[in-house]
Design an enzyme around this catalytic site. Structure first.
Site, PDB file in Angstrom:
ATOM      1  N   VAL A   1       0.844  -1.206   0.000  1.00  0.00           N
ATOM      2  CA  VAL A   1       0.000   0.000   0.000  1.00  0.00           C
ATOM      3  C   VAL A   1       0.876   1.253   0.000  1.00  0.00           C
ATOM      4  CG1 VAL A   1      -1.693   1.349   1.309  1.00  0.00           C
ATOM      5  CG2 VAL A   1      -1.974  -1.125   1.115  1.00  0.00           C
TER       6      VAL A   1
ATOM      7  N   ASP B   1      10.729   3.268   5.768  1.00  0.00           N
ATOM      8  CA  ASP B   1      10.410   1.928   6.275  1.00  0.00           C
ATOM      9  C   ASP B   1      11.386   1.608   7.400  1.00  0.00           C
ATOM     10  OD1 ASP B   1       8.538  -0.425   4.945  1.00  0.00           O
ATOM     11  OD2 ASP B   1      10.144  -1.209   6.226  1.00  0.00           O
TER      12      ASP B   1
ATOM     13  N   LYS C   1      15.058  -3.841   3.168  1.00  0.00           N
ATOM     14  CA  LYS C   1      14.050  -3.463   2.177  1.00  0.00           C
ATOM     15  C   LYS C   1      14.349  -2.057   1.634  1.00  0.00           C
ATOM     16  CE  LYS C   1       9.414  -4.037   2.896  1.00  0.00           C
ATOM     17  NZ  LYS C   1       8.104  -3.577   3.426  1.00  0.00           N
TER      18      LYS C   1
ATOM     19  N   THR D   1      -2.063  -3.379   9.870  1.00  0.00           N
ATOM     20  CA  THR D   1      -3.024  -3.484  10.982  1.00  0.00           C
ATOM     21  C   THR D   1      -3.452  -4.947  11.045  1.00  0.00           C
ATOM     22  OG1 THR D   1      -4.743  -2.812   9.408  1.00  0.00           O
ATOM     23  CG2 THR D   1      -3.965  -1.136  10.944  1.00  0.00           C
TER      24      THR D   1
ATOM     25  N   LEU E   1      -7.006  -0.761  -3.016  1.00  0.00           N
ATOM     26  CA  LEU E   1      -6.066  -1.313  -3.994  1.00  0.00           C
ATOM     27  C   LEU E   1      -6.090  -2.831  -3.983  1.00  0.00           C
ATOM     28  CD1 LEU E   1      -3.021   0.961  -3.065  1.00  0.00           C
ATOM     29  CD2 LEU E   1      -4.826   1.421  -4.743  1.00  0.00           C
TER      30      LEU E   1
ATOM     31  N   LEU F   1     -18.067 -12.208  -9.213  1.00  0.00           N
ATOM     32  CA  LEU F   1     -19.004 -13.328  -9.084  1.00  0.00           C
ATOM     33  C   LEU F   1     -18.359 -14.608  -9.608  1.00  0.00           C
ATOM     34  CD1 LEU F   1     -22.591 -12.085 -10.082  1.00  0.00           C
ATOM     35  CD2 LEU F   1     -21.731 -12.703  -7.823  1.00  0.00           C
TER      36      LEU F   1
ATOM     37  N   CYS G   1      -6.463  -8.950   3.005  1.00  0.00           N
ATOM     38  CA  CYS G   1      -7.495  -8.013   3.463  1.00  0.00           C
ATOM     39  C   CYS G   1      -8.816  -8.664   3.855  1.00  0.00           C
ATOM     40  CB  CYS G   1      -7.775  -6.979   2.384  1.00  0.00           C
ATOM     41  SG  CYS G   1      -6.386  -5.884   2.122  1.00  0.00           S
TER      42      CYS G   1
ATOM     43  N   LYS H   1      -4.398 -15.397  -5.275  1.00  0.00           N
ATOM     44  CA  LYS H   1      -5.021 -15.147  -6.573  1.00  0.00           C
ATOM     45  C   LYS H   1      -3.890 -14.994  -7.569  1.00  0.00           C
ATOM     46  CE  LYS H   1      -5.191 -10.137  -6.226  1.00  0.00           C
ATOM     47  NZ  LYS H   1      -5.965  -8.928  -6.336  1.00  0.00           N
TER      48      LYS H   1
ATOM     49  N   ARG I   1      -0.506 -14.858   1.787  1.00  0.00           N
ATOM     50  CA  ARG I   1      -1.232 -14.602   3.035  1.00  0.00           C
ATOM     51  C   ARG I   1      -2.703 -15.006   2.921  1.00  0.00           C
ATOM     52  NH1 ARG I   1       0.264  -8.539   4.205  1.00  0.00           N
ATOM     53  NH2 ARG I   1       0.439  -8.576   1.930  1.00  0.00           N
TER      54      ARG I   1
END
Ligand code: UDX
Length: 427
Positions: free
Chosen positions: A13, A32, A37, A88, A150, A247, A257, A318, A325
């Protein structure tokens, strides 16, 4: 107006936000806490797989509008707007853990210029704007909620061509200044209060998760009544009030998320005195979906997977991301392992063991290699390249002929013609 922006947290993000804001002409410093990183980013390489992001980082760095630092202190000392893009995670009771965001706010508080604005971009429970205000302890600094929508894999596109931008603040001037960051975009900007902005984010994700559990439930019914989910989706989705997007039936929904945000909203509702039974049902339908898909493999190999070898195509939650995750693929694989199967998996982004890869599986280098000696093949992530594997090449190395297509991805006629039993979802 060109603004000086600090972004705290260079995860997917934060990095996308920083690179896209630099692309829109703002000057951005991303901070960061991870030195490795940051060093990688400073050398111009990005640590995540995200379409179009590398190009934007290159552009931002060569124009001098985008830079990276370790620690938030120097990032914020000259900024007008500081974005909090820290994780979070789900706390032990399902509610969101705000400790990272509070710590970030406390760290930047003494270094923020007078009347800077702090923006919550992370998905935070309703009321978090106040939590950040308290952690900052700076009455001159306004806190604004500006949730992200996002999707991994299309985050850059989603940022630059959003369906809407949501800005929540009790201070009109701060809200307008944050909204002005997006002046270069053609989109609807919704300015509201912080609680409504925070609720919009959770409600949108929960609604999408509901759509997915709903279609997976309808797919299960299709299997029982002899209907075809593909036609049902077209028929339902043609109704403009429903729409065809989101769908697509599958092995369940996951990612960084939806699972955590659904659980967090159940908790938020509880705190608000509402028992969100509907959303609890959505989550439990999803858990059942992992079981249902694993059971299809068991059925396909004759009722017991113990001692059988199952080839798995796809481990990420996906296609288009390397993120494992809360991956439905991993949930299904774990169920197969629990039932005693041997699993050999291929995923184009998972070439060696790393956190999130289920213990006890073997990784193959190609789709066909994963199928060597396998009794069944299951497709769990919708990577486009899987569609182009020739069934005859698979037939030449596989012991069995069972294909469970958890994404309805493969052309069932071609696979059936090559001698496979092809079982999909909702057909
Ligand atoms: C999601 C939201 O879409 C985004 O707006 C939010 O800010 C972050 O969470 P992301 O986690 O990247 O984005 O995943 P998304 O593309 O929404 O997919 C979530 C899950 O639903 C995946 O497991 C995906 O495979 C599944 N899915 C999605 C389906 O099974 N069928 C579909 O039709 C769409």
């Amino acid at each position: 107006m060109v603004l000086k922006v600090a972004v705290i947290g260079a995860g997917y993000v934060g990095l996308t936000t920083g690179a896209c804001l630099a692309h829109l002409g703002h000057t951005v410093i991303c901070a960061d806490i991870d030195p490795d990183k940051t060093a990688m980013l400073q050398s111009g390489r990005i640590p995540i797989h995200e379409l179009g992001l590398q190009e934007l980082v290159d552009e931002g760095m060569s124009s001098g509008r985008l830079s990276f630092v370790v620690g938030s202190h120097s990032a914020v000392e000259n900024c007008e707007i500081a974005f909090l893009c820290v994780p979070t995670p789900q706390g032990e009771d399902g509610s969101a853990d705000l400790s990272y965001i509070q710590a970030a706010a406390r760290q930047i508080a003494p270094h923020l210029p007078h009347e800077a604005i702090v923006v919550n971009k992370s998905t935070v429970p309703v009321g978090s704007t106040k939590v950040v205000e308290r952690a900052l302890g700076r009455p001159d600094v306004k806190v604004v909620s500006n949730p992200e929508f996002l999707r991994e894999g299309s985050a850059v596109q989603d940022f630059l061509k959003p369906d809407r931008v949501v800005v929540g603040s009790d201070d009109q001037g701060a809200a307008l200044k944050v909204a002005s960051l997006y002046d270069g975009l053609t989109t609807r900007v919704i300015i509201t209060d912080p609680a409504s902005a925070e609720t919009i984010k959770y409600a949108a994700n929960a609604f999408l998760a509901t759509k997915l559990s709903f279609i997976n439930a309808i797919a299960a019914i299709c299997e029982g009544v002899g209907a075809d989910i593909d036609d049902v989706v077209v028929g339902m989705g043609s109704d403009k009030r429903i729409g065809e997007n989101f769908l697509r039936p599958g092995p369940g929904w996951g990612g960084s998320c939806f699972p955590k945000d659904s659980r967090a909203l159940i908790k938020i509702a509880e705190g608000a005195g509402y028992d969100f039974d509907l959303l609890k049902g959505v989550v439990s339908v999803n858990d059942q979906q992992f079981d249902r898909v694993a059971a299809k493999v068991t059925d396909a190999v004759g009722g017991d997977v113990r001692g059988k070898t199952v080839a798995v195509w796809g481990l990420t939650f996906k296609a288009g991301t390397d993120d494992l995750r809360d991956s439905p693929a991993v949930s299904v694989v774990n169920r197969l392992l629990d039932r005693g199967a041997r699993v050999v998996a291929f995923d184009p982004t998972v070439t060696q063991p790393r956190p999130g890869v289920p213990d006890g599986i073997d990784l193959a280098g190609t789709e066909v290699d994963a199928c060597r000696g396998a009794d069944a093949l299951i497709v769990l992530t919708e990577w486009d390249q899987f569609k182009w594997v020739a069934p005859h090449d698979v037939a030449a190395v596989m012991a069995g002929r069972a294909v469970v297509d958890g994404r309805n991805l493969l052309d069932r006629n071609t696979w059936r013609k090559a001698g496979f039993t092809h079982v999909g979802i909702g057909r």
